[in-house]
Design a protein around this motif. Structure first.
Motif, PDB file in Angstrom:
ATOM      1  N   GLU A 115       0.806  -1.224   0.000  1.00 18.55           N
ATOM      2  CA  GLU A 115       0.000   0.000   0.000  1.00 18.55           C
ATOM      3  C   GLU A 115       0.840   1.276   0.000  1.00 18.55           C
ATOM      4  O   GLU A 115       0.315   2.347  -0.262  1.00 18.55           O
ATOM      5  CB  GLU A 115      -0.950  -0.019   1.198  1.00 18.55           C
ATOM      6  CG  GLU A 115      -1.977  -1.129   1.099  1.00 18.55           C
ATOM      7  CD  GLU A 115      -2.965  -1.103   2.241  1.00 18.55           C
ATOM      8  OE1 GLU A 115      -3.080  -0.053   2.913  1.00 18.55           O
ATOM      9  OE2 GLU A 115      -3.615  -2.132   2.451  1.00 18.55           O
ATOM     10  N   THR A 116       2.123   1.171   0.302  1.00 19.14           N
ATOM     11  CA  THR A 116       2.994   2.354   0.285  1.00 19.14           C
ATOM     12  C   THR A 116       4.281   2.042  -0.478  1.00 19.14           C
ATOM     13  O   THR A 116       5.375   2.294  -0.015  1.00 19.14           O
ATOM     14  CB  THR A 116       3.333   2.820   1.713  1.00 19.14           C
ATOM     15  OG1 THR A 116       3.826   1.710   2.455  1.00 19.14           O
ATOM     16  CG2 THR A 116       2.151   3.429   2.406  1.00 19.14           C
ATOM     17  N   ILE A 119       4.261   5.416  -3.483  1.00 18.07           N
ATOM     18  CA  ILE A 119       3.067   6.100  -3.956  1.00 18.07           C
ATOM     19  C   ILE A 119       3.252   7.604  -3.761  1.00 18.07           C
ATOM     20  O   ILE A 119       3.979   8.047  -2.882  1.00 18.07           O
ATOM     21  CB  ILE A 119       1.795   5.613  -3.227  1.00 18.07           C
ATOM     22  CG1 ILE A 119       1.871   5.910  -1.727  1.00 18.07           C
ATOM     23  CG2 ILE A 119       1.551   4.144  -3.472  1.00 18.07           C
ATOM     24  CD1 ILE A 119       0.551   5.756  -1.020  1.00 18.07           C
ATOM     25  N   THR A 120       2.581   8.375  -4.596  1.00 24.91           N
ATOM     26  CA  THR A 120       2.670   9.832  -4.540  1.00 24.91           C
ATOM     27  C   THR A 120       1.372  10.383  -3.971  1.00 24.91           C
ATOM     28  O   THR A 120       0.282  10.012  -4.421  1.00 24.91           O
ATOM     29  CB  THR A 120       2.913  10.413  -5.942  1.00 24.91           C
ATOM     30  OG1 THR A 120       4.058   9.774  -6.507  1.00 24.91           O
ATOM     31  CG2 THR A 120       3.144  11.905  -5.896  1.00 24.91           C
ATOM     32  N   THR A 121       1.484  11.265  -2.999  1.00 25.31           N
ATOM     33  CA  THR A 121       0.300  11.894  -2.424  1.00 25.31           C
ATOM     34  C   THR A 121      -0.191  13.006  -3.349  1.00 25.31           C
ATOM     35  O   THR A 121       0.479  13.372  -4.323  1.00 25.31           O
ATOM     36  CB  THR A 121       0.605  12.483  -1.031  1.00 25.31           C
ATOM     37  OG1 THR A 121       1.576  13.522  -1.172  1.00 25.31           O
ATOM     38  CG2 THR A 121       1.105  11.418  -0.082  1.00 25.31           C
ATOM     39  N   ASP A 122      -1.328  13.549  -3.023  1.00 24.48           N
ATOM     40  CA  ASP A 122      -1.848  14.676  -3.800  1.00 24.48           C
ATOM     41  C   ASP A 122      -0.890  15.862  -3.689  1.00 24.48           C
ATOM     42  O   ASP A 122      -0.242  16.052  -2.660  1.00 24.48           O
ATOM     43  CB  ASP A 122      -3.228  15.089  -3.292  1.00 24.48           C
ATOM     44  CG  ASP A 122      -4.269  13.997  -3.528  1.00 24.48           C
ATOM     45  OD1 ASP A 122      -4.086  13.210  -4.480  1.00 24.48           O
ATOM     46  OD2 ASP A 122      -5.236  13.933  -2.747  1.00 24.48           O
ATOM     47  N   THR A 123      -0.851  16.663  -4.730  1.00 26.66           N
ATOM     48  CA  THR A 123       0.019  17.845  -4.705  1.00 26.66           C
ATOM     49  C   THR A 123      -0.644  18.962  -3.912  1.00 26.66           C
ATOM     50  O   THR A 123      -1.875  19.076  -3.870  1.00 26.66           O
ATOM     51  CB  THR A 123       0.328  18.347  -6.132  1.00 26.66           C
ATOM     52  OG1 THR A 123      -0.891  18.657  -6.787  1.00 26.66           O
ATOM     53  CG2 THR A 123       1.084  17.303  -6.915  1.00 26.66           C
ATOM     54  N   ALA A 134       4.575  17.273  -3.588  1.00 31.57           N
ATOM     55  CA  ALA A 134       3.872  16.050  -3.207  1.00 31.57           C
ATOM     56  C   ALA A 134       4.854  15.179  -2.439  1.00 31.57           C
ATOM     57  O   ALA A 134       6.069  15.255  -2.631  1.00 31.57           O
ATOM     58  CB  ALA A 134       3.364  15.324  -4.439  1.00 31.57           C
ATOM     59  N   LYS A 135       4.331  14.363  -1.585  1.00 26.40           N
ATOM     60  CA  LYS A 135       5.163  13.416  -0.846  1.00 26.40           C
ATOM     61  C   LYS A 135       5.179  12.097  -1.596  1.00 26.40           C
ATOM     62  O   LYS A 135       4.187  11.690  -2.198  1.00 26.40           O
ATOM     63  CB  LYS A 135       4.614  13.193   0.561  1.00 26.40           C
ATOM     64  CG  LYS A 135       4.643  14.427   1.428  1.00 26.40           C
ATOM     65  CD  LYS A 135       4.035  14.136   2.777  1.00 26.40           C
ATOM     66  CE  LYS A 135       4.016  15.395   3.630  1.00 26.40           C
ATOM     67  NZ  LYS A 135       3.320  15.157   4.907  1.00 26.40           N
ATOM     68  N   LEU A 137       5.758   8.212  -0.715  1.00 26.16           N
ATOM     69  CA  LEU A 137       5.781   7.328   0.446  1.00 26.16           C
ATOM     70  C   LEU A 137       6.268   5.938   0.062  1.00 26.16           C
ATOM     71  O   LEU A 137       5.860   5.379  -0.955  1.00 26.16           O
ATOM     72  CB  LEU A 137       4.380   7.218   1.058  1.00 26.16           C
ATOM     73  CG  LEU A 137       3.704   8.532   1.448  1.00 26.16           C
ATOM     74  CD1 LEU A 137       2.297   8.267   1.957  1.00 26.16           C
ATOM     75  CD2 LEU A 137       4.512   9.256   2.494  1.00 26.16           C
TER      76      LEU A 137
END
Length: 159
Positions: A115-116, A119-123, A134-135, A137
């Motif tokens: 699940e990580t 992956i890129t979080t929202d900007t 963006a982070k 993870l």
């Protein structure tokens, strides 16, 4: 508790009289689980091992080159296993003196969390910048499936 699961460990003592024999025994003992293909050492342990080969150096002058003297080794190996030192491998870990760890890459795995897995979080747009960020993870574990396939030589000293 489970001795069959325990890695090989030995207190070496004085490198000049003990390191080569203890390294050979450790290498052969953990070798029953597969090929030892790497040895990571503290800086002092690496330099102790390097000093054991000083009498084996050869000085070569070729016809087209000037006579030079090179007293260092570019690569150290033991029975084909590459050896290197890590500046962050602290002396006195886990006990006093320098240490070496015998590695078998066939028994080491990097396990990524599904699940990580990068992956890129929202900007978002920070208040004080004209940019979007963006982070990314990632969550992972470095695992071994057979601790007996590894070795630890510790307590290596100059005495």
């Amino acid at each position: 508790t489970y001795s069959w699961w325990r890695n090989y460990q030995v207190d070496v003592g004085a490198y000049a009289s003990n390191l080569e024999d203890k390294l050979r025994t450790g290498f052969n003992t953990v070798g029953k689980w597969g090929e030892v293909d790497g040895i990571v050492a503290t800086q002092n342990a690496y330099e102790y091992y390097e000093s054991l080969g000083v009498t084996l150096k050869r000085f070569v002058v070729t016809r087209n080159e000037k006579a030079t003297l090179d007293l260092g080794f570019e690569v150290l190996q033991y029975k084909g296993a590459d050896m290197w030192f890590d500046y962050d491998f602290a002396e006195d870990t886990p006990v006093t003196g320098a240490s070496m760890i015998l590695l078998n890459s066939e028994h080491i795995r990097l396990v990524m969390d599904k699940e990580t897995n990068f992956i890129t979080t929202d900007t978002i747009e920070p208040e004080n910048q004209t940019a979007y960020v963006a982070k990314i993870l990632a969550m992972a574990n470095l695992c071994v499936d057979n601790r007996a396939a590894f070795g630890l030589l510790h307590g290596i000293d100059a005495s």
